[in-house]
Design a protein around this motif. Structure first.
Motif, PDB file in Angstrom:
ATOM      1  N   UNK A   1      81.566 -21.134  23.254  1.00  0.00           N
ATOM      2  CA  UNK A   1      80.203 -21.655  23.317  1.00  0.00           C
ATOM      3  C   UNK A   1      80.165 -23.171  23.359  1.00  0.00           C
ATOM      4  N   UNK A   2      81.020 -23.822  22.577  1.00  0.00           N
ATOM      5  CA  UNK A   2      81.092 -25.286  22.596  1.00  0.00           C
ATOM      6  C   UNK A   2      81.615 -25.766  23.951  1.00  0.00           C
ATOM      7  N   UNK A   3      82.547 -25.040  24.531  1.00  0.00           N
ATOM      8  CA  UNK A   3      83.040 -25.398  25.860  1.00  0.00           C
ATOM      9  C   UNK A   3      81.917 -25.367  26.890  1.00  0.00           C
ATOM     10  N   UNK A   4      81.098 -24.332  26.847  1.00  0.00           N
ATOM     11  CA  UNK A   4      79.972 -24.258  27.776  1.00  0.00           C
ATOM     12  C   UNK A   4      78.985 -25.397  27.541  1.00  0.00           C
ATOM     13  N   UNK A   5      78.769 -25.753  26.277  1.00  0.00           N
ATOM     14  CA  UNK A   5      77.869 -26.867  25.964  1.00  0.00           C
ATOM     15  C   UNK A   5      78.406 -28.172  26.533  1.00  0.00           C
TER      16      UNK A   5
ATOM     17  N   UNK B   1      82.567 -12.475  20.739  1.00  0.00           N
ATOM     18  CA  UNK B   1      83.509 -11.388  20.487  1.00  0.00           C
ATOM     19  C   UNK B   1      83.573 -10.941  19.046  1.00  0.00           C
ATOM     20  N   UNK B   2      82.976 -11.699  18.118  1.00  0.00           N
ATOM     21  CA  UNK B   2      82.974 -11.316  16.704  1.00  0.00           C
ATOM     22  C   UNK B   2      81.975 -10.192  16.456  1.00  0.00           C
ATOM     23  N   UNK B   3      82.308  -9.339  15.496  1.00  0.00           N
ATOM     24  CA  UNK B   3      81.354  -8.341  15.009  1.00  0.00           C
ATOM     25  C   UNK B   3      80.609  -8.943  13.827  1.00  0.00           C
TER      26      UNK B   3
ATOM     27  N   UNK C   1      76.529  -5.696  15.551  1.00  0.00           N
ATOM     28  CA  UNK C   1      77.056  -5.599  16.906  1.00  0.00           C
ATOM     29  C   UNK C   1      78.046  -6.697  17.193  1.00  0.00           C
ATOM     30  N   UNK C   2      78.380  -6.820  18.463  1.00  0.00           N
ATOM     31  CA  UNK C   2      79.361  -7.793  18.932  1.00  0.00           C
ATOM     32  C   UNK C   2      78.644  -8.950  19.623  1.00  0.00           C
ATOM     33  N   UNK C   3      79.016 -10.171  19.263  1.00  0.00           N
ATOM     34  CA  UNK C   3      78.409 -11.349  19.886  1.00  0.00           C
ATOM     35  C   UNK C   3      78.877 -11.441  21.339  1.00  0.00           C
ATOM     36  N   UNK C   4      77.929 -11.388  22.263  1.00  0.00           N
ATOM     37  CA  UNK C   4      78.243 -11.447  23.681  1.00  0.00           C
ATOM     38  C   UNK C   4      78.109 -12.854  24.244  1.00  0.00           C
ATOM     39  N   UNK C   5      77.106 -13.595  23.776  1.00  0.00           N
ATOM     40  CA  UNK C   5      76.873 -14.930  24.335  1.00  0.00           C
ATOM     41  C   UNK C   5      76.085 -15.763  23.339  1.00  0.00           C
TER      42      UNK C   5
ATOM     43  N   UNK D   1      71.981 -22.200  24.100  1.00  0.00           N
ATOM     44  CA  UNK D   1      71.309 -23.213  23.301  1.00  0.00           C
ATOM     45  C   UNK D   1      70.031 -22.682  22.664  1.00  0.00           C
ATOM     46  N   UNK D   2      69.445 -21.638  23.224  1.00  0.00           N
ATOM     47  CA  UNK D   2      68.183 -21.129  22.701  1.00  0.00           C
ATOM     48  C   UNK D   2      68.327 -19.821  21.932  1.00  0.00           C
ATOM     49  N   UNK D   3      69.221 -18.943  22.351  1.00  0.00           N
ATOM     50  CA  UNK D   3      69.324 -17.616  21.746  1.00  0.00           C
ATOM     51  C   UNK D   3      70.777 -17.224  21.519  1.00  0.00           C
ATOM     52  N   UNK D   4      70.955 -16.217  20.661  1.00  0.00           N
ATOM     53  CA  UNK D   4      72.246 -15.558  20.461  1.00  0.00           C
ATOM     54  C   UNK D   4      72.079 -14.096  20.861  1.00  0.00           C
ATOM     55  N   UNK D   5      73.001 -13.596  21.683  1.00  0.00           N
ATOM     56  CA  UNK D   5      72.877 -12.250  22.224  1.00  0.00           C
ATOM     57  C   UNK D   5      73.972 -11.362  21.636  1.00  0.00           C
ATOM     58  N   UNK D   6      73.533 -10.237  21.066  1.00  0.00           N
ATOM     59  CA  UNK D   6      74.418  -9.322  20.353  1.00  0.00           C
ATOM     60  C   UNK D   6      74.321  -7.940  20.990  1.00  0.00           C
ATOM     61  N   UNK D   7      75.469  -7.371  21.337  1.00  0.00           N
ATOM     62  CA  UNK D   7      75.506  -6.003  21.878  1.00  0.00           C
ATOM     63  C   UNK D   7      75.664  -5.036  20.716  1.00  0.00           C
ATOM     64  N   UNK D   8      74.684  -4.153  20.530  1.00  0.00           N
ATOM     65  CA  UNK D   8      74.665  -3.238  19.406  1.00  0.00           C
ATOM     66  C   UNK D   8      75.548  -2.022  19.698  1.00  0.00           C
ATOM     67  N   UNK D   9      75.659  -1.148  18.686  1.00  0.00           N
ATOM     68  CA  UNK D   9      76.463   0.055  18.839  1.00  0.00           C
ATOM     69  C   UNK D   9      75.855   1.024  19.855  1.00  0.00           C
TER      70      UNK D   9
END
Length: 346
Positions: free
Chosen positions: A110-114, A179-181, A189-193, A196-204
């Motif tokens: 994420x810091x790399x993308x920033x 990639x963290x749970x 869930x697993x952190x997908x992305x 700067x505005x949101x955090x996206x988590x893929x649930x079970x």
């Protein structure tokens, strides 16, 4: 060859004469700003329009042609070269940054993308300023106007600005990585992305939970992947007549040879509660890979059930036993068995 030089010289003299005529007409029309660029071109167009209105068609055409030619060579061509130079610099810079950041193991994705996005923004902003300057557009008033507009926009979009600041805080503080749970806002869930505005988590359930960063940093975050070993709990219960030690031996035998378990932490089975209908116990496992948390827990739940059943150890379930005392109203009914009449008849 001599004729070509003569033609070029004639063209140069014509352009010079046209520009001189334009300067003369500017003076006649009381136009004092001869700064060139887009401003000079607009002035020349105005002068040509005045000449056209006066019936001097040839003068208007020559002024306009000479002004366009001068603008193209003096402004448009340098602006195009400047834009090309910035585009090449941007491609080179982003390529170097990607390679450098890709080799670094300390900088989160994420810091790399920033860093990449900020670098792209800075280069593009500088390119726009440089190109506008080459064209002859005054940049300082434009920047001042953007500053005022930015202040007004900041007051109007406080939530968005708050989320952006929270996003930068997450990327720098790194409470979790892609990639963290994690467990957040009753969502696991697993952190997908991380943007700067949101955090996206893929649930079970394979759903994408999109959480504003301002809410993320203000709530408790449980990271299941931060430490090198994750403990998984598999609860089960046995009847009071059964031996906890016998159940412990049966359950621990299931973990032997499982390479997914962490070698530094031995599996354990402990009694956690003496409940109303059962002795509650718990199998405690430590995993090397936290991503196996859910699948391994479900797998061992089924294994424990089958193993206890095969060993003849009772797994109780809640039940209710009813004792009726002096219930004379039920005498002779089927609830209390045969009545006195039945006994007498027998």
């Amino acid at each position: 060859m001599q004729s070509a030089f003569d033609s070029l010289a004639a063209d140069s003299l014509a352009v010079a004469d046209s520009l001189a005529l334009a300067d003369s007409l500017r003076a006649d029309s009381a136009v004092v700003d001869t700064s060139g660029g887009i401003g000079g071109l607009s002035q020349d167009v105005g002068v040509a329009a005045e000449a056209l209105g006066s019936g001097r068609f040839e003068d208007a055409a020559s002024i306009l042609a000479a002004s366009l030619k001068a603008f193209a060579f003096d402004n448009l061509l340098p602006a195009a070269i400047t834009a090309l130079a910035f585009w090449i610099a941007l491609r080179i810079l982003l390529g170097v940054l990607r390679r450098a950041l890709g080799r670094s193991k300390r900088i989160d994705a994420g810091v790399q993308q920033l860093i990449l996005r900020f670098s792209r923004f800075v280069i593009v902003a500088l390119a726009v300023v440089a190109v506008l300057d080459k064209i002859g557009i005054a940049v300082a008033p434009f920047i001042a106007g953007l500053g005022i507009a930015g202040i007004a926009l900041g007051f109007a979009a406080q939530d968005t600005v708050q989320n952006l600041i929270a996003g930068i805080t997450i990327l720098l503080d790194r409470p979790f990585h892609v990639g963290d749970n994690i467990e957040l806002h009753d969502t696991f869930g697993t952190v997908e992305e991380i943007t700067l505005r949101t955090t996206r988590i893929r649930t079970l359930d394979n759903q994408m939970a999109i959480l504003p960063n301002a809410n993320v940093i203000s709530d408790r975050i449980i990271n299941h992947s931060m430490l090198r070993a994750l403990r998984v709990l598999v609860p089960f219960g046995i009847a009071y007549k059964e031996s906890p030690e016998a159940a412990r031996q049966v359950v621990l035998a299931l973990t032997e040879g499982d390479q997914r378990l962490h070698p530094d932490y031995a599996p354990a089975v402990v009694v956690t509660e003496l409940a109303d209908s059962s002795v509650n116990m718990e199998l405690r496992l430590h995993l090397k890979d936290s991503k196996l948390e859910v699948s391994l827990r479900l797998e061992y739940q089924e294994k424990v059930f089958e193993a206890l059943k095969a060993a003849g150890i009772e797994i109780p379930f809640p039940h209710l036993q009813l004792f009726v005392d002096e219930a004379k109203a039920f005498q002779g009914s089927r609830l209390l068995g045969p009545g006195p009449e039945a006994d007498a008849g027998g």
